[in-house]
Scaffold this active site. Structure first.
Site, PDB file in Angstrom:
ATOM      1  N   ARG A  34      13.297   2.199  -8.436  1.00 39.91           N
ATOM      2  CA  ARG A  34      12.063   2.802  -7.936  1.00 39.91           C
ATOM      3  C   ARG A  34      12.240   4.229  -7.421  1.00 39.91           C
ATOM      4  O   ARG A  34      11.281   4.989  -7.362  1.00 39.91           O
ATOM      5  CB  ARG A  34      11.464   1.910  -6.848  1.00 39.91           C
ATOM      6  N   ASP A 139      -4.192  -0.848   4.095  1.00 40.06           N
ATOM      7  CA  ASP A 139      -2.846  -1.058   3.562  1.00 40.06           C
ATOM      8  C   ASP A 139      -1.906  -0.028   4.177  1.00 40.06           C
ATOM      9  O   ASP A 139      -2.342   1.047   4.610  1.00 40.06           O
ATOM     10  CB  ASP A 139      -2.841  -0.928   2.033  1.00 40.06           C
TER      11      ASP A 139
HETATM   12  C1  LIG Z   1       1.472  -8.047  -2.837  1.00 38.92           C
HETATM   13  S1  LIG Z   1       0.320  -6.977  -2.077  1.00 38.92           S
HETATM   14  C2  LIG Z   1      -0.969  -8.115  -1.598  1.00 38.92           C
HETATM   15  C3  LIG Z   1      -2.344  -7.648  -2.036  1.00 38.92           C
HETATM   16  C4  LIG Z   1      -3.477  -8.658  -1.801  1.00 38.92           C
HETATM   17  N1  LIG Z   1      -3.618  -9.005  -0.416  1.00 38.92           N
HETATM   18  C5  LIG Z   1      -3.283  -9.899  -2.636  1.00 38.92           C
HETATM   19  O1  LIG Z   1      -3.078 -10.968  -2.080  1.00 38.92           O
HETATM   20  O2  LIG Z   1      -3.326  -9.791  -3.869  1.00 38.92           O
HETATM   21  C6  LIG Z   1       1.128  -6.640  -0.530  1.00 38.92           C
HETATM   22  C7  LIG Z   1       0.607  -5.379   0.160  1.00 38.92           C
HETATM   23  O3  LIG Z   1       1.062  -5.381   1.503  1.00 38.92           O
HETATM   24  C8  LIG Z   1       1.243  -4.033   1.877  1.00 38.92           C
HETATM   25  N2  LIG Z   1       2.092  -3.973   3.070  1.00 38.92           N
HETATM   26  C9  LIG Z   1       3.440  -4.168   3.159  1.00 38.92           C
HETATM   27  N3  LIG Z   1       3.844  -3.988   4.430  1.00 38.92           N
HETATM   28  C10 LIG Z   1       2.749  -3.681   5.155  1.00 38.92           C
HETATM   29  C11 LIG Z   1       2.528  -3.365   6.533  1.00 38.92           C
HETATM   30  N4  LIG Z   1       3.542  -3.329   7.404  1.00 38.92           N
HETATM   31  N5  LIG Z   1       1.273  -3.077   6.912  1.00 38.92           N
HETATM   32  C12 LIG Z   1       0.243  -3.095   6.025  1.00 38.92           C
HETATM   33  N6  LIG Z   1       0.386  -3.388   4.722  1.00 38.92           N
HETATM   34  C13 LIG Z   1       1.624  -3.674   4.287  1.00 38.92           C
HETATM   35  C14 LIG Z   1       1.879  -3.400   0.651  1.00 38.92           C
HETATM   36  O4  LIG Z   1       1.711  -1.991   0.642  1.00 38.92           O
HETATM   37  C15 LIG Z   1       1.120  -4.109  -0.489  1.00 38.92           C
HETATM   38  O5  LIG Z   1       0.036  -3.332  -0.945  1.00 38.92           O
END
Ligand SMILES: C[S@@+](CC[C@H](N)C(=O)[O-])C[C@H]1O[C@@H](n2cnc3c(N)ncnc32)[C@H](O)[C@@H]1O
Length: 270
Positions: A34, A139
């Site tokens: 990445r 996010d």
């Molecule tokens: C796999 S996606 C989930 C998206 C959606 N909620 C779903 O279930 O399809 C995980 C997201 O969590 C976000 N994320 C990771 N750590 C985070 C944090 N500390 N605070 C807010 N968002 C976070 C990432 O940027 C990513 O976009």
């Protein structure tokens, strides 16, 4: 390009400081993959040189780019559809509790916005203009927040949308946007996106919600961090509100004040 162990530890430390997510040793190849493009764009032939620059002289923008690259943003419309069915069935109860206030829903790790727009589709179909409602998507990744605001998706991302939903809620792209759909304005005007880190104090402007989707983000954290996130998020949930987590993210063994109301659906403990 490969990373020395020292450089990997430095990047992992930086990422954990910003996101709260710990990158275990097995993630080294993923991190190497990445960071390649960012290293090249910054003019470095070796990843270790890039990391050295990152640690000693990086701008806030460069650090944001690295954090954006290292987060996992996999998502799609109507992921884990049982939750949308459950929410639909709960709407009459939730509406009864509104006392003239708009129904407020938070997609708390909204990634590129598909979850927030899926919720908007459901509420538009079930409530129309009869009830005021709004959705907030947040996010950690600012790049994902921009994607949500843009509301433009490849058809592949929209694979779970029925033809009827596509027709009602999306515009098909033509020309340079061939193969894409744009979520229509009647949904976009109900949805606001912003950045929020679940590991830190949440923005004061967030307000309280009737429904919170906190899905597929807890998996990245260890149990103490998960519990801290859930407690922080519960602080934004109204007394009779519902909290949805990913189906792989049970809160059963965490010390958090919730009661289970359905699979991966919780309410405040009574
Ligand atoms: C796999 S996606 C989930 C998206 C959606 N909620 C779903 O279930 O399809 C995980 C997201 O969590 C976000 N994320 C990771 N750590 C985070 C944090 N500390 N605070 C807010 N968002 C976070 C990432 O940027 C990513 O976009």
């Amino acid at each position: 390009m490969s990373l020395s162990q020292g450089s990997f530890d430095a990047v992992a430390g930086l990422f954990e400081k910003v996101s709260g997510i710990r990158l275990v040793a097995a993630k080294k190849p993923l991190v190497e993959g990445r960071l390649q493009r960012l290293a090249q764009q910054a003019g470095h032939a070796r990843l270790d040189d890039y990391v050295h620059q990152l640690m000693h002289a990086a701008s806030a923008e460069e650090i944001t780019r690295v954090v954006d690259k290292l987060t996992t943003n996999e998502t799609y419309f109507f992921r884990e559809p049982q939750h949308y069915d459950h929410l639909k069935a709960q709407l009459p109860t939730l509406l009864n509790l509104l006392a003239g206030q708009p129904l407020r829903v938070w997609s708390a790790a909204s990634s590129s916005g598909e979850e927030a727009y899926s919720l908007a589709m459901l509420l538009d179909e079930e409530l129309g203009d009869q009830t005021r409602w709004e959705i907030v998507g947040t996010d950690l990744s600012t790049q994902m927040v921009q994607h949500g605001k843009r509301a433009l998706y490849t058809l592949d991302r929209a694979r779970n949308l029925s033809p009827a939903r596509l027709k009602r809620h999306c515009l098909r792209g033509t020309g340079e946007y061939e193969g894409h759909v744009l979520v229509q304005r009647h949904l976009r005007e109900h949805v606001n996106f912003g950045a929020a880190n679940l590991m830190r104090e949440l923005p004061r402007t967030l307000g309280r919600f009737d429904v919170i989707f906190l899905r597929n983000v807890l998996i990245y954290f260890d149990p103490p961090a998960k519990a801290a996130i859930v407690r922080r998020v519960l602080g934004q949930l109204k007394p009779d509100g519902l909290l949805y987590t990913g189906h792989a993210e049970s809160l059963a063994n965490l010390d958090v004040p919730v009661r289970s109301v359905a699979t991966a659906v919780y309410a405040h403990a009574t």
